[in-house]
Design a protein around this motif. Structure first.
Motif, PDB file in Angstrom:
ATOM      1  N   ASP A 159       0.832  -1.202   0.000  1.00 26.22           N
ATOM      2  CA  ASP A 159       0.000   0.000   0.000  1.00 26.22           C
ATOM      3  C   ASP A 159       0.867   1.253   0.000  1.00 26.22           C
ATOM      4  N   HIS A 160       1.947   1.197   0.787  1.00 29.11           N
ATOM      5  CA  HIS A 160       2.856   2.341   0.852  1.00 29.11           C
ATOM      6  C   HIS A 160       3.500   2.608  -0.512  1.00 29.11           C
ATOM      7  N   LEU A 161       3.937   1.523  -1.185  1.00 28.77           N
ATOM      8  CA  LEU A 161       4.598   1.694  -2.482  1.00 28.77           C
ATOM      9  C   LEU A 161       3.628   2.256  -3.519  1.00 28.77           C
ATOM     10  N   ARG A 162       2.379   1.805  -3.466  1.00 33.20           N
ATOM     11  CA  ARG A 162       1.391   2.268  -4.452  1.00 33.20           C
ATOM     12  C   ARG A 162       1.132   3.761  -4.322  1.00 33.20           C
ATOM     13  N   THR A 163       1.244   4.278  -3.071  1.00 30.49           N
ATOM     14  CA  THR A 163       0.901   5.683  -2.856  1.00 30.49           C
ATOM     15  C   THR A 163       2.146   6.568  -2.771  1.00 30.49           C
ATOM     16  N   ALA A 164       3.348   5.959  -2.855  1.00 24.37           N
ATOM     17  CA  ALA A 164       4.579   6.748  -2.746  1.00 24.37           C
ATOM     18  C   ALA A 164       4.653   7.758  -3.886  1.00 24.37           C
ATOM     19  N   GLU A 165       5.130   8.958  -3.565  1.00 26.11           N
ATOM     20  CA  GLU A 165       5.180  10.004  -4.584  1.00 26.11           C
ATOM     21  C   GLU A 165       6.254   9.732  -5.633  1.00 26.11           C
ATOM     22  N   GLU A 166       7.445   9.416  -5.152  1.00 22.99           N
ATOM     23  CA  GLU A 166       8.542   9.235  -6.099  1.00 22.99           C
ATOM     24  C   GLU A 166       9.356   8.017  -5.673  1.00 22.99           C
ATOM     25  N   LEU A 167       9.523   7.082  -6.587  1.00 15.80           N
ATOM     26  CA  LEU A 167      10.323   5.903  -6.279  1.00 15.80           C
ATOM     27  C   LEU A 167      11.582   5.943  -7.143  1.00 15.80           C
ATOM     28  N   PRO A 168      12.667   5.284  -6.694  1.00 20.44           N
ATOM     29  CA  PRO A 168      13.897   5.276  -7.506  1.00 20.44           C
ATOM     30  C   PRO A 168      13.628   4.601  -8.855  1.00 20.44           C
ATOM     31  N   GLU A 169      14.433   4.972  -9.867  1.00 22.00           N
ATOM     32  CA  GLU A 169      14.361   4.351 -11.201  1.00 22.00           C
ATOM     33  C   GLU A 169      14.360   2.829 -11.085  1.00 22.00           C
ATOM     34  N   GLN A 170      15.345   2.325 -10.359  1.00 27.00           N
ATOM     35  CA  GLN A 170      15.502   0.890 -10.175  1.00 27.00           C
ATOM     36  C   GLN A 170      15.682   0.617  -8.703  1.00 27.00           C
ATOM     37  N   PHE A 171      14.963  -0.349  -8.153  1.00 20.45           N
ATOM     38  CA  PHE A 171      15.263  -0.807  -6.789  1.00 20.45           C
ATOM     39  C   PHE A 171      14.888  -2.265  -6.675  1.00 20.45           C
ATOM     40  N   TYR A 172      15.587  -2.962  -5.784  1.00 21.50           N
ATOM     41  CA  TYR A 172      15.467  -4.414  -5.733  1.00 21.50           C
ATOM     42  C   TYR A 172      15.069  -4.920  -4.356  1.00 21.50           C
ATOM     43  N   HIS A 173      15.235  -4.061  -3.348  1.00 19.52           N
ATOM     44  CA  HIS A 173      14.902  -4.453  -1.994  1.00 19.52           C
ATOM     45  C   HIS A 173      14.125  -3.339  -1.314  1.00 19.52           C
ATOM     46  N   VAL A 174      13.291  -3.707  -0.360  1.00 13.03           N
ATOM     47  CA  VAL A 174      12.773  -2.740   0.601  1.00 13.03           C
ATOM     48  C   VAL A 174      13.613  -2.907   1.860  1.00 13.03           C
ATOM     49  N   ILE A 175      14.201  -1.795   2.323  1.00 18.28           N
ATOM     50  CA  ILE A 175      15.074  -1.860   3.497  1.00 18.28           C
ATOM     51  C   ILE A 175      14.228  -1.688   4.751  1.00 18.28           C
ATOM     52  N   LEU A 176      14.400  -2.583   5.708  1.00 23.21           N
ATOM     53  CA  LEU A 176      13.661  -2.485   6.972  1.00 23.21           C
ATOM     54  C   LEU A 176      14.478  -1.643   7.949  1.00 23.21           C
ATOM     55  N   THR A 177      13.835  -0.657   8.589  1.00 24.94           N
ATOM     56  CA  THR A 177      14.564   0.215   9.516  1.00 24.94           C
ATOM     57  C   THR A 177      13.908   0.182  10.888  1.00 24.94           C
ATOM     58  N   ASP A 178      14.706   0.511  11.911  1.00 26.82           N
ATOM     59  CA  ASP A 178      14.145   0.656  13.248  1.00 26.82           C
ATOM     60  C   ASP A 178      13.727   2.131  13.417  1.00 26.82           C
ATOM     61  N   PRO A 179      13.139   2.503  14.576  1.00 25.48           N
ATOM     62  CA  PRO A 179      12.626   3.869  14.712  1.00 25.48           C
ATOM     63  C   PRO A 179      13.712   4.935  14.588  1.00 25.48           C
ATOM     64  N   ARG A 180      14.980   4.556  14.787  1.00 23.66           N
ATOM     65  CA  ARG A 180      16.059   5.542  14.656  1.00 23.66           C
ATOM     66  C   ARG A 180      16.665   5.552  13.251  1.00 23.66           C
ATOM     67  N   MET A 181      15.975   4.975  12.288  1.00 18.81           N
ATOM     68  CA  MET A 181      16.435   4.943  10.898  1.00 18.81           C
ATOM     69  C   MET A 181      17.704   4.114  10.711  1.00 18.81           C
ATOM     70  N   ARG A 182      17.898   3.143  11.586  1.00 16.47           N
ATOM     71  CA  ARG A 182      19.008   2.216  11.353  1.00 16.47           C
ATOM     72  C   ARG A 182      18.484   1.019  10.581  1.00 16.47           C
ATOM     73  N   PRO A 183      19.124   0.660   9.462  1.00 14.41           N
ATOM     74  CA  PRO A 183      18.643  -0.495   8.690  1.00 14.41           C
ATOM     75  C   PRO A 183      18.900  -1.785   9.465  1.00 14.41           C
ATOM     76  N   VAL A 184      17.897  -2.650   9.540  1.00 16.76           N
ATOM     77  CA  VAL A 184      18.051  -3.893  10.296  1.00 16.76           C
ATOM     78  C   VAL A 184      17.851  -5.131   9.428  1.00 16.76           C
ATOM     79  N   GLY A 185      17.541  -4.942   8.164  1.00 16.03           N
ATOM     80  CA  GLY A 185      17.356  -6.088   7.292  1.00 16.03           C
ATOM     81  C   GLY A 185      16.803  -5.621   5.963  1.00 16.03           C
ATOM     82  N   HIS A 186      16.615  -6.545   5.014  1.00 16.44           N
ATOM     83  CA  HIS A 186      15.952  -6.157   3.779  1.00 16.44           C
ATOM     84  C   HIS A 186      15.179  -7.330   3.175  1.00 16.44           C
TER      85      HIS A 186
END
Lengths: 462, 462
Positions: free
Chosen positions: A171-198
């Motif tokens: 749902d988030h991706l469908r409503t996102a305003e601008e997405l990168p030209e190419q992307f292969y993963h969604v990065i999972l982040t914690d509340p402090r914006m630290r990536p914890v997985g993908h």
């Protein structure tokens, strides 16, 4: 269906490659100032091919092309051009065309464009053309060291809180305003914006909506620090088959993402650099350099080679009395030196590449040295027998055959030792082995070759 | 959240790289036959790192590791191993372990494993372990020529009829039985299974469910024929920044898909091959070769070099009377030959690389030759002045200085001409320029160098 297919087929088969006949037609159209023909010829080409085309025509043809062609030198073409030509072209384009070209690019490509400009006013034009967010991103990237992960990454990332489900992410991706030209993963982040997985897009697409993202994470998740050297990043992509990886700051917060195509370019450049450096060519050169640039780039290594070959000559000079006595020595001595030089170059090239790919390490260096020395000695014996026979037949002197044979064995053994030992030592002391090994190794094989051959001749033949 | 994050963080930071201290600990554990320590040390390592580790320890340690380690030599480790070691390991593993290892692999990796086996009975064990569909796929791949797109592709593809919508594609993916490990595009096909376009997963995820797939196709769509050489495929991936591309048969029907990581390996191998061939090393070699393999691999080029250096000696022999008269000639002559050889190697390396990357073509070959010759002449003049002065100071003979100076200019000019001309001609006649150019170019520079120097000496000094 057939109707539609036909159109689609046409559509992609239009995107043809640049071949020699087309290149010649383009040159003809430019020389004839035939704007229509030029447009027809360039229109179906990919930006990367147009860049190649621009690199292969003359400077005069380039200027005419820019003037005549109704298409634009866009961001893609600029990114693909050789650095020297890029600057030439940027300065001949109107500022608004440059602005339009760079606005299409991802931030990592803009960074790549700007960091290689000698002319800082051009950098200003490019930065001025970007919107505020992109300009800040590019300026921040430029604060990281050259050849670092921070320069390589793009700022455009797709993230999701690590507690989201697949449905929330879609749902988030469908409503996102601008997405990168190419992307292969969604990065999972914690509340402090630290990536914890993908999570791969394939997994998101094939999982039920209520699946928690954390349950379909990839094992392959790795992060890099923005200050990590790009060579490390490229090595890790190749070694661990990564497709994209997050880049973080010193507090582990997400800064951007590096994708495999960037890593592929770095790997390509590193191999290219090694090849050229092994041949004593400064790596910044390119085929579209002018003569004086080429002269400057080749000079230093030739200078080093002059010094080392004078060293070898000093060894020969010690034996001038022997040579006056037996002139056959002057005829045969380059053979011993040349065979040693070639065997040494073989060993050093294998060693330099193995160091670059991290296959040659403390754990196996002695085994590799032993193998190279043994291989040198065995080939030395084989060629000693051949040259001993040649020496006897040519000059009718069995002792001369013995001298050249023994000198050959000694020099090929030394070549194996120096060929591995010198790059390993250079790497240890922090000098690029690809750049400096050649000079050292051939000096060793020249000096040892002449000394062994002429020295043995002085002992056994006089 | 913090609790969960902690666990996830641990999870990925566990996946550490292989460094020297760990390698030494592993060797210690093997030598002490300490199974527990060995398991602890190997467990957090990536398969690619375990393969590297296996390549760096001794043969005896390898056998002990296979015997002791409770983990398995899995398909990933086998794929990453050097070919020679892979065969050694395959023959020491029980057949059921091999079968289990290969069942995890994609078909392209199984093909890679089988095509390099000398021992055909091992190929039988591997094929026997696969399920029927995979075995048929692998056997069909093996019918394509070596180093072709057909060998490189994997059979696992994700397709959708070109008239589907995003929603239909997502529903299909959610219910699909088996999807490839990694995929980046959904390939659109017509009713005859001919690929007509492709859509990125990112576009599918970010588009509304009723969007027709045909409306969000990528421009970058390209297909390859199964018989296309893999070098062409790798070139196209790099040139056009492809991520994946469909492979078709002669009737344009979909056979499989090639992904960027496969293209990246090919590009890597090609660069490696060029580097080694330029140094006269047969490219099949690796660091884990034994001594006799190394001897065999180095011998041919050294043999070629012996013949060419004897040719150069024959030139010297023509001037033995002059050398007897003026022994300084014997001292100085290697300098002229060596400078020419180095300048020639610089030019030829640049030319060989430019041919490989298709930057050197019929359109610019004359410009590049002119530039290389001019650069050679200009550097020749610079070093002629230096050597002229050295000659005068060392031997107190201005005419000797003039001789070496003029010979230097001639030889460096010839080096530029031969350095570009020879690789270009070899490429035209279908010989790999990386392999053969070196021998030809150094023969030219040796012969011209000695002839110019000694010939001018005979004319001017006697």
């Amino acid at each position: 269906m057939t109707e539609v297919d036909q159109v689609e087929n046409d559509d992609y088969e239009d995107d043809i490659e640049l071949d020699q006949p087309r290149l010649r037609l383009v040159q003809k159209a430019i020389d004839a100032r035939d704007r229509m023909a030029l447009d027809d010829l360039l229109e179906p080409l990919h930006g990367a091919d147009i860049a190649d085309l621009i690199e292969q025509i003359t400077e005069f043809q380039r200027l005419t092309l820019v003037e005549l062609w109704s298409g634009n030198i866009d961001g893609e073409i600029l990114s693909e051009l050789d650095e020297g030509l890029r600057e030439e072209l940027l300065s001949s384009l109107p500022a608004e065309d440059v602005a339009e070209a760079v606005r299409e690019l991802d931030t990592d490509d803009v960074v790549d464009l700007i960091e290689n400009l000698d002319d800082q006013s051009q950098a200003g034009v490019i930065l001025g053309a970007l919107d505020d967010a992109d300009r800040v991103a590019v300026e921040q990237a430029l604060t990281f060291p050259e050849y670092s992960a921070g320069r390589l990454m793009q700022r455009e990332v797709v993230i999701a809180p690590s507690f989201w489900t697949v449905g929330q992410a879609i749902d988030h991706l469908r409503t996102a305003e601008e997405l990168p030209e190419q992307f292969y993963h969604v990065i999972l982040t914690d509340p402090r914006m630290r990536p914890v997985g993908h999570v791969t897009l394939g997994k998101i697409l094939s999982s039920p909506r209520d699946m928690p993202l954390a349950d379909i994470e990839e094992d392959s998740f790795r992060t890099f620090e923005a200050t990590d050297p790009e060579a490390e990043v490229a090595y890790a992509f190749n070694q661990y088959h990564l497709i994209s990886a997050a880049v973080v700051d010193e507090d582990d917060r997400l800064l951007g993402v590096i994708t495999i195509d960037d890593a592929m370019s770095v790997l390509d450049e590193e191999a290219e650099e090694d090849i050229l450096r092994l041949a004593g060519v400064d790596s910044e050169g390119s085929l579209s350099d002018r003569t004086l640039g080429t002269v400057r780039r080749r000079f230093p290594w030739l200078g080093v080679n002059l010094v080392t070959s004078i060293l070898a000559s000093l060894v020969i000079a010690q034996f001038d009395a022997v040579i006056t006595e037996i002139v056959a020595l002057a005829v045969l001595m380059p053979i011993v030196a040349s065979m040693g030089g070639n065997a040494g170059t073989q060993s050093l090239t294998v060693a330099v590449r193995a160091l670059a790919t991290r296959d040659l390490t403390g754990a196996n260096v002695w085994r590799v040295i032993r193998r190279e020395v043994m291989a040198g000695l065995i080939n030395g014996v084989a060629f000693a027998i051949v040259m001993g026979i040649v020496g006897v037949i040519w000059f009718g002197n069995p002792m001369l055959g013995a001298v050249i044979g023994v000198a050959m064995v000694i020099n090929l053994g030394v070549a194996g030792l120096a060929g591995v030992g010198i790059p390993v030592v250079l790497e240890k002391v922090g000098v690029d082995p690809a750049l400096a090994s050649g000079a050292f190794v051939t000096t060793v094989t020249d000096v040892v070759g002449f000394f062994a051959f002429l020295g043995l001749a002085a002992l056994w033949l006089l």
